[in-house]
Design an enzyme around this catalytic site. Structure first.
Site, PDB file in Angstrom:
ATOM      1  N   HIS A  92       0.841  -1.211   0.000  1.00  0.00           N
ATOM      2  CA  HIS A  92       0.000   0.000   0.000  1.00  0.00           C
ATOM      3  C   HIS A  92       0.868   1.249   0.000  1.00  0.00           C
ATOM      4  O   HIS A  92       2.091   1.167   0.117  1.00  0.00           O
ATOM      5  CB  HIS A  92      -0.927  -0.001   1.224  1.00  0.00           C
ATOM      6  N   HIS A 133      -6.215  -1.948   4.029  1.00  0.00           N
ATOM      7  CA  HIS A 133      -6.035  -0.749   3.198  1.00  0.00           C
ATOM      8  C   HIS A 133      -5.144  -1.058   2.004  1.00  0.00           C
ATOM      9  O   HIS A 133      -4.269  -1.925   2.062  1.00  0.00           O
ATOM     10  CB  HIS A 133      -5.501   0.441   3.989  1.00  0.00           C
ATOM     11  N   HIS A 136       4.984   7.127   2.571  1.00  0.00           N
ATOM     12  CA  HIS A 136       5.708   5.867   2.435  1.00  0.00           C
ATOM     13  C   HIS A 136       5.039   4.935   1.423  1.00  0.00           C
ATOM     14  O   HIS A 136       3.847   5.033   1.162  1.00  0.00           O
ATOM     15  CB  HIS A 136       5.838   5.136   3.778  1.00  0.00           C
ATOM     16  N   HIS A 185       0.254  -0.896  14.865  1.00  0.00           N
ATOM     17  CA  HIS A 185      -0.708   0.146  14.532  1.00  0.00           C
ATOM     18  C   HIS A 185      -2.046  -0.154  15.213  1.00  0.00           C
ATOM     19  O   HIS A 185      -2.470  -1.311  15.267  1.00  0.00           O
ATOM     20  CB  HIS A 185      -0.989   0.170  13.035  1.00  0.00           C
ATOM     21  N   TYR A 192       9.148   1.586   9.996  1.00  0.00           N
ATOM     22  CA  TYR A 192       9.358   2.643   9.003  1.00  0.00           C
ATOM     23  C   TYR A 192      10.842   2.946   8.932  1.00  0.00           C
ATOM     24  O   TYR A 192      11.503   3.102   9.964  1.00  0.00           O
ATOM     25  CB  TYR A 192       8.612   3.923   9.392  1.00  0.00           C
ATOM     26  N   GLU A 235       7.923   1.315   4.363  1.00  0.00           N
ATOM     27  CA  GLU A 235       7.386   0.568   5.505  1.00  0.00           C
ATOM     28  C   GLU A 235       7.439  -0.919   5.188  1.00  0.00           C
ATOM     29  O   GLU A 235       7.135  -1.337   4.072  1.00  0.00           O
ATOM     30  CB  GLU A 235       5.925   0.976   5.766  1.00  0.00           C
TER      31      GLU A 235
HETATM   32 FE   LIG Z   1       1.517   2.156   5.812  1.00  0.00          FE
END
Ligand SMILES: [Fe+2]
Length: 308
Positions: free
Chosen positions: A153, A200, A215, A247, A256, A266
């Protein structure tokens, strides 16, 4: 519902300051596989479990950042339909000829309201993941470095978040999975959108610095491999922004870090499965820290300030 329309993030063209240094980083440390170079000097790479020719293109430039973000769509007919839908929505589109990117068919380009250049494409030469299609084994051998399995993503920033969110939802068929609200309790500060059943496929953050990238993320199979990635980054003196961490949003785990040109990358692992009948999660302004970094519950300055 079958997965149709836009399938997934398919490729991204990243600007790097020193091509040789970048190729060494992306192949030896991140562990992507080089699959080609074109006449203009761009270098093409793929992750080990991706079957198409490439997912990352490196271009030498005098500043870091991302040139464009490409989504693969189901087929040529879908590409035509989405192009028609984009135009009907008032978005200017442009066709890029097949072969402009190695082993890639025609692409339909457009700028999103946040300023980013996106493209859709249906065709890319399949080169496989070395396992074949008949009685495949389960282990891909000779993996180097961190070795993510695929591009996962992007998080990108721009002023007109509402415009890009609406375009992706109303025209490209994405679903909203999570959002963080601004201090006013109404406006979206950031949105997480999916075109699949991942938590996502892209995130937009409201930011005056339009057309910037926070990122590109690559998928790691397990938490144990993510920890190995952090150990390898430390050993190779990679510039780590923050992590390993959890997260709140997506429930994924993450590190990261920066490539030698300063592009943030990431390594992402986990995340829940999303289905289109699910309601989005909402995070309030006060809980933004936990939304992003669930354990420490506060954001670091570099994470907020650095975009390319
Ligand atoms: Fe991300």
């Amino acid at each position: 519902m079958a997965l149709t329309g836009v399938l997934r993030p398919g490729h991204v063209q990243i600007r790097v300051l020193d091509l040789d240094e970048a190729v060494a980083f992306y192949t030896q440390i991140l562990g992507l596989v080089e699959t080609g170079r074109d006449a203009s000097g761009r270098v093409y790479l793929k992750a080990c479990d991706e079957r198409d020719h490439h997912s990352v293109i490196l271009r030498k430039a005098d500043r870091a950042g991302t040139d464009f973000y490409g989504f693969k769509v189901l087929n040529a007919r879908t590409l035509d339909l989405l192009e028609t839908d984009l135009r009907a929505y008032g978005v200017q589109t442009e066709r890029v000829r097949a072969g402009d990117l190695l082993e890639t068919g025609e692409r339909v380009r457009f700028h999103a309201p946040t300023g980013h250049l996106f493209e859709l494409y249906a065709e890319k030469t399949e080169i496989g993941d070395t396992l074949g299609y008949l009685n495949p084994d389960v282990i891909i051998e000779d993996r180097k470095g961190i070795s993510p399995v695929r591009l996962d993503h992007w998080q990108i920033h721009g002023e007109d978040l509402d415009g890009s969110r609406d375009l992706f939802v109303n025209v490209l068929g994405f679903s909203l999975t999570e959002r963080i609200l601004c201090e006013d309790g109404k406006t979206d500060m950031a949105v997480w959108l999916t075109c699949s059943n991942k938590a996502h496929d892209i995130a937009f953050v409201r930011d005056a610095r339009s057309d910037t990238s926070h990122h590109a993320a690559f998928l790691i199979e397990t938490w144990k491999k993510l920890l190995y990635a952090a150990d390898l980054m430390a050993k190779r003196r990679v510039s780590i922004d923050i992590g390993p961490l959890r997260h709140g949003i997506t429930r994924g785990t993450s590190i990261y870090f920066f490539d030698p040109s300063g592009n943030r990358i990431e390594t992402f692992c986990g995340g829940y499965s999303f289905y289109p009948d699910m309601k989005p999660y909402t995070w309030t302004w006060e809980e933004m820290g936990a939304a992003i970094f669930y354990h420490t519950r506060e954001l670091n300055e570099r994470f907020l300030s650095v975009v390319t």
